[in-house]
Enzyme design. Structure first.
Site, PDB file in Angstrom:
ATOM      1  N   ASP A  64       0.817  -1.208   0.000  1.00 53.10           N
ATOM      2  CA  ASP A  64       0.000   0.000   0.000  1.00 53.10           C
ATOM      3  C   ASP A  64       0.853   1.261   0.000  1.00 53.10           C
ATOM      4  OD1 ASP A  64      -2.331  -1.409  -0.084  1.00 53.10           O
ATOM      5  OD2 ASP A  64      -2.869  -1.129   2.018  1.00 53.10           O
ATOM      6  N   GLY A  65       2.000   1.222   0.677  1.00 49.75           N
ATOM      7  CA  GLY A  65       2.878   2.389   0.695  1.00 49.75           C
ATOM      8  C   GLY A  65       3.362   2.754  -0.697  1.00 49.75           C
ATOM      9  N   ASN A 137      -3.842   8.804   2.937  1.00 53.69           N
ATOM     10  CA  ASN A 137      -4.258   8.015   4.099  1.00 53.69           C
ATOM     11  C   ASN A 137      -4.595   8.883   5.307  1.00 53.69           C
ATOM     12  OD1 ASN A 137      -4.414   5.392   3.258  1.00 53.69           O
ATOM     13  ND2 ASN A 137      -2.583   4.677   4.318  1.00 53.69           N
ATOM     14  N   ARG A 148       4.713   9.785  25.950  1.00 51.81           N
ATOM     15  CA  ARG A 148       4.764  11.165  26.411  1.00 51.81           C
ATOM     16  C   ARG A 148       3.508  11.876  25.908  1.00 51.81           C
ATOM     17  NH1 ARG A 148       9.112  14.331  27.907  1.00 51.81           N
ATOM     18  NH2 ARG A 148       9.866  12.385  28.839  1.00 51.81           N
ATOM     19  N   THR A 177      -8.510   2.142   7.177  1.00 51.64           N
ATOM     20  CA  THR A 177      -8.029   0.780   7.427  1.00 51.64           C
ATOM     21  C   THR A 177      -6.538   0.753   7.763  1.00 51.64           C
ATOM     22  OG1 THR A 177      -7.766   0.499   5.027  1.00 51.64           O
ATOM     23  CG2 THR A 177      -9.781  -0.371   6.028  1.00 51.64           C
ATOM     24  N   ALA A 178      -5.962   1.931   7.986  1.00 54.82           N
ATOM     25  CA  ALA A 178      -4.531   2.008   8.305  1.00 54.82           C
ATOM     26  C   ALA A 178      -4.342   2.359   9.788  1.00 54.82           C
ATOM     27  CB  ALA A 178      -3.859   3.020   7.376  1.00 54.82           C
ATOM     28  N   TYR A 179      -3.594   3.405  10.078  1.00 56.27           N
ATOM     29  CA  TYR A 179      -3.260   3.771  11.458  1.00 56.27           C
ATOM     30  C   TYR A 179      -4.513   4.051  12.282  1.00 56.27           C
ATOM     31  CZ  TYR A 179      -0.197   5.882  15.053  1.00 56.27           C
ATOM     32  OH  TYR A 179       0.489   6.181  16.198  1.00 56.27           O
ATOM     33  N   SER A 180      -5.495   4.704  11.675  1.00 56.04           N
ATOM     34  CA  SER A 180      -6.719   5.043  12.392  1.00 56.04           C
ATOM     35  C   SER A 180      -7.414   3.793  12.923  1.00 56.04           C
ATOM     36  CB  SER A 180      -7.673   5.820  11.475  1.00 56.04           C
ATOM     37  OG  SER A 180      -8.877   6.127  12.140  1.00 56.04           O
ATOM     38  N   SER A 182      -6.008   0.955  13.685  1.00 52.39           N
ATOM     39  CA  SER A 182      -5.192   0.429  14.786  1.00 52.39           C
ATOM     40  C   SER A 182      -5.414   1.203  16.081  1.00 52.39           C
ATOM     41  CB  SER A 182      -3.705   0.479  14.414  1.00 52.39           C
ATOM     42  OG  SER A 182      -3.446  -0.292  13.268  1.00 52.39           O
TER      43      SER A 182
END
Length: 285
Positions: A64-65, A137, A148, A177-180, A182
């Site tokens: 995907d990247g 994305n 922190r 479906t990526a970082y969000s 997770s």
């Protein structure tokens, strides 16, 4: 018909895939180009920056990247992109490596185009724009130190939503479906147009993802009481350092990525398959 093949040769099997695609497209009477820094028979060669204007379609080979990298550039030229998955998850790719012969559909017009919205990001200091980016994305504001907490204010229509968290994600439907995902964000139909604000490890149990209209403007400010570094990342790449007086403006981009579809596998079928791979382990041997 002219296509350009843009591979990530660091991915396993990508080099062999490029050779197979070249021979197949030549046999189908389709002219194929590679960037001139990659040598391979059955291809024409040109500098990468020229391929976007030369080709009718772009074919990426990677994860995907890889698709994100080339699709954002292709959007500037209005060119569609087809992804062949050589990565692990492959939500954006339309076909797997063993399906490359489906490329014969291109010359017969047996394909569809799927538009994906992007985000324009402006980084401003003292009222002056110092950086601009485009995201397919997500946009992420986070501390440079593990665990922190930073203070983040997201302004929508002049009203602020305040977070104390490890960071904040503003994603497109494609990025859902990526970082969000997770970080606990919802999965969104990628053909819709909206933005999702998702906190990362919020200090407040009541902080939940917020779905916004794509027509909204989101302004973000962040600071750290511990004077930790704060970073802005766009599509997984660190883009800028954020100071207490930095303002980040996020809006829907007038440009859209066009993903080319030659496989009739739906987003939901792909989603189900990817989730099954994760549950079964999904590790490469």
């Amino acid at each position: 018909m002219v296509v350009a093949v843009l591979p990530n040769l660091d991915k396993r099997g990508a080099a062999d895939m490029v050779e197979k695609i070249g021979a197949f497209l030549k046999n189908e009477g389709i002219t194929a180009y590679l960037p001139d820094n990659i040598c391979c028979a059955d291809y024409m060669h040109a500098p990468e920056e020229e391929l976007y204007s030369l080709a009718d379609f772009l074919i990426t080979v990677g994860g995907d990247g890889t698709i994100i990298r080339y699709a954002k550039r292709a959007a500037l030229y209005g060119k569609p992109v087809l992804g062949i998955n050589a990565g692990r998850m492959g939500y954006l790719a339309n076909i797997e490596q063993n399906e490359y012969k489906l490329l014969s559909k291109l010359k017969n017009g047996e394909y569809s185009l799927e538009k994906r919205m992007m985000l324009d990001v402006k980084v401003c200091e003292n009222g002056k724009t110092i950086n601009e980016f485009t995201a397919l994305n997500e946009v992420v504001i986070t501390s440079g130190f593990i665990a922190r907490i930073i203070d983040i204010a997201a302004f929508v229509e002049g009203d602020s939503i305040n977070y104390r968290a490890d960071g904040l994600i503003v994603s497109t439907p494609t990025g859902s479906t990526a970082y969000s995902m997770s970080a606990g964000g919802p999965i969104i139909d990628p053909t819709t147009e909206n933005m999702c604000i998702t906190p990362i490890c919020s200090h407040s149990l009541s902080a939940k993802p917020i779905l916004l209209s794509a027509e909204r403007t989101v302004k973000i400010k962040a600071f750290s009481k511990k004077k930790s570094d704060i970073f802005l990342s766009v599509d997984g790449r660190k883009s800028a350092n954020i100071k207490p007086y930095t303002e980040i403006f996020i809006t829907k981009s007038p440009k859209a990525v066009q993903l080319l579809r030659i496989n009739d596998r739906s987003f939901y079928k792909t989603l189900s398959a990817k989730f099954s791979d994760v549950r079964s382990g999904g590790f490469e041997k």
